[in-house]
Scaffold this active site. Structure first.
Site, short mmCIF file in Angstrom:
data_model
loop_
_atom_site.label_atom_id
_atom_site.label_comp_id
_atom_site.label_asym_id
_atom_site.label_seq_id
_atom_site.Cartn_x
_atom_site.Cartn_y
_atom_site.Cartn_z
N ARG A 67 33.39 29.43 2.08
CA ARG A 67 32.97 30.36 3.15
C ARG A 67 34.08 31.37 3.42
O ARG A 67 33.84 32.55 3.65
CB ARG A 67 32.58 29.60 4.43
CG ARG A 67 32.34 30.55 5.61
CD ARG A 67 31.50 29.96 6.74
NE ARG A 67 31.78 28.57 7.03
CZ ARG A 67 32.88 28.10 7.63
NH1 ARG A 67 33.82 28.93 8.02
NH2 ARG A 67 33.03 26.81 7.83
N TYR A 117 16.49 52.62 9.09
CA TYR A 117 15.84 51.49 8.41
C TYR A 117 15.16 50.57 9.44
O TYR A 117 15.76 50.24 10.48
CB TYR A 117 16.89 50.73 7.61
CG TYR A 117 16.38 49.46 6.99
CD1 TYR A 117 15.43 49.50 5.97
CD2 TYR A 117 16.81 48.21 7.42
CE1 TYR A 117 14.95 48.33 5.40
CE2 TYR A 117 16.33 47.04 6.85
CZ TYR A 117 15.39 47.12 5.84
OH TYR A 117 14.92 45.96 5.29
N ASP A 147 25.48 53.50 7.13
CA ASP A 147 24.67 52.73 6.18
C ASP A 147 24.48 53.64 4.96
O ASP A 147 23.74 54.62 5.01
CB ASP A 147 23.33 52.37 6.83
CG ASP A 147 22.39 51.61 5.89
OD1 ASP A 147 22.60 51.67 4.66
OD2 ASP A 147 21.45 50.97 6.39
N LYS A 179 19.70 46.78 -3.04
CA LYS A 179 19.01 47.96 -3.52
C LYS A 179 19.72 48.53 -4.75
O LYS A 179 19.72 47.89 -5.78
CB LYS A 179 18.91 48.98 -2.37
CG LYS A 179 18.45 48.36 -1.03
CD LYS A 179 17.05 47.81 -1.04
CE LYS A 179 16.68 46.98 0.16
NZ LYS A 179 16.91 47.58 1.46
C1 LIG Z 1 17.10 47.12 2.77
C2 LIG Z 1 17.93 47.89 3.71
C3 LIG Z 1 18.72 47.24 4.67
C4 LIG Z 1 18.70 45.74 4.85
O1 LIG Z 1 19.24 45.07 3.76
P1 LIG Z 1 18.76 43.63 3.25
O2 LIG Z 1 19.55 43.42 2.03
O3 LIG Z 1 17.28 43.72 3.00
O4 LIG Z 1 19.05 42.65 4.34
C5 LIG Z 1 19.51 48.03 5.50
N1 LIG Z 1 19.53 49.38 5.40
C6 LIG Z 1 18.78 50.03 4.48
C7 LIG Z 1 18.85 51.53 4.42
C8 LIG Z 1 17.96 49.32 3.61
O5 LIG Z 1 17.21 49.97 2.73
#
Ligand SMILES: *Cc1c(COP(=O)(O)O)cnc(C)c1O
Length: 382
Positions: free
Chosen positions: A46, A98, A170, A195
């Site tokens: 961890r 998001y 983000d 992604k």
């Molecule tokens: C998918 C996504 C998230 C969340 O991420 P996860 O890996 O699904 O928890 C946050 N911000 C954006 C822009 C995303 O496309």
């Protein structure tokens, strides 16, 4: 070294014991210590694991930060950032946001006494006006979702720092290939590495990259205390995905531009939102702030009602009907019922998420095949 070279070589050293070009996965949850109360480089997975450390080194280099942390998902990474806030603090976030971040901010943060204001990030005076004495952080997306807005990051960083706010970006949609927010002064970069970074729809992961040792230390303390770390197998998959990140993003962006131009001329399409098109409200800023391409996401509104839009998104044969994005296979979705279903309906309309809005994640298939597929699907509703 250039980005593409660093993606392959930084954090990826051959195994010194065997010469294996790809380092082994260390599945161990615990590590033998040199003595009681004495600590080696690793003690418990961890707190740290060799594969996770290696991919964090690559991520640090690609975003140009002081250090990086890898999480079990993007939302786990976002949650860790919100734990920098205390009850009574105030958070400002962009309204092109998001859906999962919207839910975390409004259902989890609100319930522990953190207030959240959503603002239109294109309105700098609205951002300034939203700042209160208790405001501690501003959260934005480098390319917003689903309208693909491109906020004026340098100006927002300036407003944030003039008010002693942490600026968090983000960067999931832009990826460090197209924008590196720390270079513009942002404090923390967050990714859903599920992604583009992973890139193959086979790995859930989240990332934070911090500008300074002080911020990294605070985030590491929270991550270690709360425990949502990335496992060894996912760390390996993420490291593998990063090696082709630049190639994928540039190629997928090229196809996305072709598709956006095709859609813009299609009689069944009401409007197209793609930052690479001159018709996009943020096109000029995108040219200035994004590095040579405009990303692989395309949003458009079909000339269809709610039901016909649902039928359209089910009619593609190559584009899979699924949430998520950024992978080699193309995806299609209806934000109103899928990615942004966790918005309340008033906020959804305010953010311009109409029932006929469709979001594409353009993959690595031949763009001609993708265009043919979209053409036949759009014809189902016209
Ligand atoms: C998918 C996504 C998230 C969340 O991420 P996860 O890996 O699904 O928890 C946050 N911000 C954006 C822009 C995303 O496309």
């Amino acid at each position: 070294m250039k980005f593409r070279t660093r993606a392959i070589h930084v954090g990826n050293r051959p195994d010194p014991q065997t010469g294996a070009v790809i380092p082994p996965l260390y599945l161990a949850s615990t590590f033998v210590q040199p003595g009681a109360g004495q600590w080696g480089e690793f003690d418990y997975s961890r707190s740290g694991n060799p594969g996770r450390s290696a991919v964090q080194e690559t991520l640090t280099s690609l975003e140009g930060g002081y250090g990086a942390l890898a999480f079990s998902s993007g939302m786990a990474a976002t949650h860790c950032v919100t734990l920098l806030l205390n009850s009574g603090d105030h958070l400002i976030a962009g309204n092109d946001l998001y859906g999962g971040s919207y839910r975390l901010f409004h259902k989890i943060c609100n319930s522990i006494g953190i207030e959240v204001s959503l603002v239109d990030l294109n309105d700098l005076s609205a951002i300034r006006k939203a700042v209160r004495p208790e405001t501690k952080m501003i959260w934005l997306e480098g390319i917003g979702n689903p309208r693909l807005s491109v906020p004026d990051l340098p100006a927002i960083v300036e407003i944030g720092h003039a008010n002693s706010l942490l600026v968090v970006v983000d960067n999931t949609f832009a990826t460090p290939v197209l924008q590196r927010p720390l270079e513009y002064g942002a404090d923390i970069v967050m990714h859903s590495a599920t992604k583009f970074m992973g890139g193959h729809s086979d790995c859930l992961a989240g990332v934070l990259v911090a500008k300074s040792q002080e911020i990294l230390g605070r985030l590491y303390f929270i991550q270690n205390a709360t425990g949502a770390v990335l496992g060894p197998l996912e760390s390996f998959l993420l490291a593998r995905g990063l090696k082709t990140l630049e190639l994928r993003v540039r190629e997928q962006s090229k196809s996305a531009l072709e598709i956006a131009k095709f859609l813009e001329k299609h009689p069944g399409v009401e409007k197209v939102l793609y930052p690479g098109l001159e018709s996009h409200p943020d096109h000029d800023r995108a040219k200035q702030l994004l590095d040579g391409a405009f990303g692989a996401m395309v949003t458009f509104a079909a000339k269809c009602d709610f039901e016909a839009t649902r039928k359209l998104v089910k009619s593609t044969k190559l584009f899979h009907l699924a949430v998520s994005l950024g992978a080699v296979e193309s995806l299609i979705e209806q934000p109103a019922t899928m990615s942004h279903a966790s918005y309340d309906s008033a906020a959804r309309l305010q953010a311009g998420i109409t029932d006929n809005l469709i979001r594409l994640s353009v993959g690595l298939e031949d763009p001609e095949d993708l265009i043919d597929d979209l053409d036949q699907a759009i014809r189902t509703c016209t």
